[in-house]
Design an enzyme around this catalytic site. Structure first.
Site, PDB file in Angstrom:
ATOM      1  CG  ASP A   7      -1.699   1.203   1.457  1.00 48.03           C
ATOM      2  OD1 ASP A   7      -2.373   1.621   0.500  1.00 48.03           O
ATOM      3  OD2 ASP A   7      -1.673   1.763   2.576  1.00 48.03           O
ATOM      4  CG  ASP A   9      -1.436   7.751   0.470  1.00 45.53           C
ATOM      5  OD1 ASP A   9      -0.299   8.038   0.054  1.00 45.53           O
ATOM      6  OD2 ASP A   9      -2.482   8.080  -0.131  1.00 45.53           O
ATOM      7  CB  SER A  16      -3.028  13.752   5.180  1.00 43.90           C
ATOM      8  OG  SER A  16      -3.908  14.834   5.428  1.00 43.90           O
ATOM      9  CG  ASN A  51      -8.377   2.099  -2.375  1.00 46.41           C
ATOM     10  OD1 ASN A  51      -8.254   1.352  -3.334  1.00 46.41           O
ATOM     11  ND2 ASN A  51      -9.092   1.782  -1.300  1.00 46.41           N
ATOM     12  NE  ARG A  57     -12.725  10.800  -1.679  1.00 49.57           N
ATOM     13  CZ  ARG A  57     -13.765  10.253  -1.077  1.00 49.57           C
ATOM     14  NH1 ARG A  57     -14.854  10.957  -0.936  1.00 49.57           N
ATOM     15  NH2 ARG A  57     -13.713   9.017  -0.641  1.00 49.57           N
ATOM     16  CB  CYS A  89      -8.616   2.221  -7.153  1.00 46.65           C
ATOM     17  SG  CYS A  89     -10.392   2.582  -7.274  1.00 46.65           S
ATOM     18  CG  HIS A  91     -12.959   4.172  -9.800  1.00 45.63           C
ATOM     19  ND1 HIS A  91     -12.133   3.095 -10.082  1.00 45.63           N
ATOM     20  CD2 HIS A  91     -13.320   4.689 -10.991  1.00 45.63           C
ATOM     21  CE1 HIS A  91     -12.023   2.960 -11.387  1.00 45.63           C
ATOM     22  NE2 HIS A  91     -12.725   3.919 -11.966  1.00 45.63           N
ATOM     23  CB  CYS A  97     -14.481   0.674  -9.495  1.00 44.39           C
ATOM     24  SG  CYS A  97     -13.562   0.942  -7.959  1.00 44.39           S
ATOM     25  CG  ASP A 126      -2.176   2.342   6.454  1.00 46.25           C
ATOM     26  OD1 ASP A 126      -2.635   1.972   5.345  1.00 46.25           O
ATOM     27  OD2 ASP A 126      -2.394   3.473   6.924  1.00 46.25           O
TER      28      ASP A 126
END
Length: 188
Positions: A7, A9, A16, A51, A57, A89, A91, A97, A126
Site C-alpha cells: 500500500d 499512504d 493524511s 486507493n 473527488r 484506483c 474511483h 468499481c 496499514d
C-alpha cells in the site's frame, strides 16, 4: 519471481485525512525507503496497490499524482531502491468499481502484469481494506502499525481482519521479516 505488494499512504509515506495531494505533501515514513531498497537487494520486485479516491473527488489530478510518484522514485533511487509498478484506483467508494480496495481488482491487475499467481504473495498495508483485499486475492496479509494501523498498537486485531494477518511495527520490520525467512519453493 519474488513479488511483494505494498500500500502507499500510511505504509510508505505519511497519510493524511485531507489526502496527499501534491509532491510537497508526500513525505516518506522513517525507514520506509530503506526497507524497499533492502527488499530489492534481496531479489524482491515491489509493486504498489493504492486507493487514490482524491482523483475521483477532484482534489488533485493525474499530473499531481505522477509528480508524487516521481518524487518517490527519485528518493528511492538515492537509497538504491525501486518500485517496479504502481497500480491505483482513481474511483470514489460510490463509483462501485472492482479495483477499489477492499476488492481484489488492483491485485488481479498486478498478477496479470507480472504473470504471477497471487497465492501467497505478501501484501503490506496499514488498514483493514488492505488486508481484506489481500485475502480476497489469495495473498498473505501483513499489517504495519503506521498510518491507520497505529490504532492497533498494543492490542489484538479485531475479528474483522483476515485470519493469519501478521503484524509488524513498520515497513522496516516487515522487510526484516521478509528478507530473513526462507525463500518460497518453486511450485511443480
Amino acid at each position: 519471481m519474488k513479488l511483494v505488494i505494498l500500500d502507499r499512504d500510511g505504509t510508505i509515506n505519511a497519510d493524511s485525512d485531507d489526502y496527499i495531494k501534491s509532491p510537497q505533501e508526500w513525505e516518506p515514513l522513517p525507514g520506509a525507503l530503506e526497507a524497499i531498497a533492502r527488499m530489492n537487494h534481496a531479489g524482491w520486485h515491489v509493486a504498489i496497490a493504492s486507493n487514490q479516491s482524491g482523483l475521483g473527488r477532484g482534489l488533485f489530478d493525474v499530473a499531481a499524482l505522477n509528480a508524487m510518484h516521481a518524487k518517490m522514485h527519485k528518493l528511492l533511487a538515492a537509497h538504491g531502491g525501486r518500485v517496479d509498478a504502481i497500480f491505483y484506483c482513481p474511483h470514489t467508494p460510490e463509483d462501485g468499481c472492482s479495483c477499489r480496495k477492499p476488492l481484489a481488482g488492483l491485485f488481479e491487475q498486478i498478477g496479470e502484469r507480472f504473470g504471477v499467481e497471487l497465492k501467497g504473495v505478501p501484501v503490506v498495508g496499514d488498514g483493514l481494506r488492505d488486508m481484506q483485499a489481500a485475502a480476497a486475492a489469495g495473498c498473505e496479509p501483513h499489517l504495519v502499525l503506521t498510518g491507520k494501523g497505529a490504532e492497533f498498537r498494543g492490542c489484538a486485531l479485531p475479528e474483522t481482519f483476515p485470519p493469519g494477518t501478521r503484524v509488524h511495527e513498520d515497513l522496516a520490520a516487515f522487510a526484516e521479516h521478509l528478507v530473513g525467512r526462507p525463500a518460497p519453493r518453486p511450485q511443480a
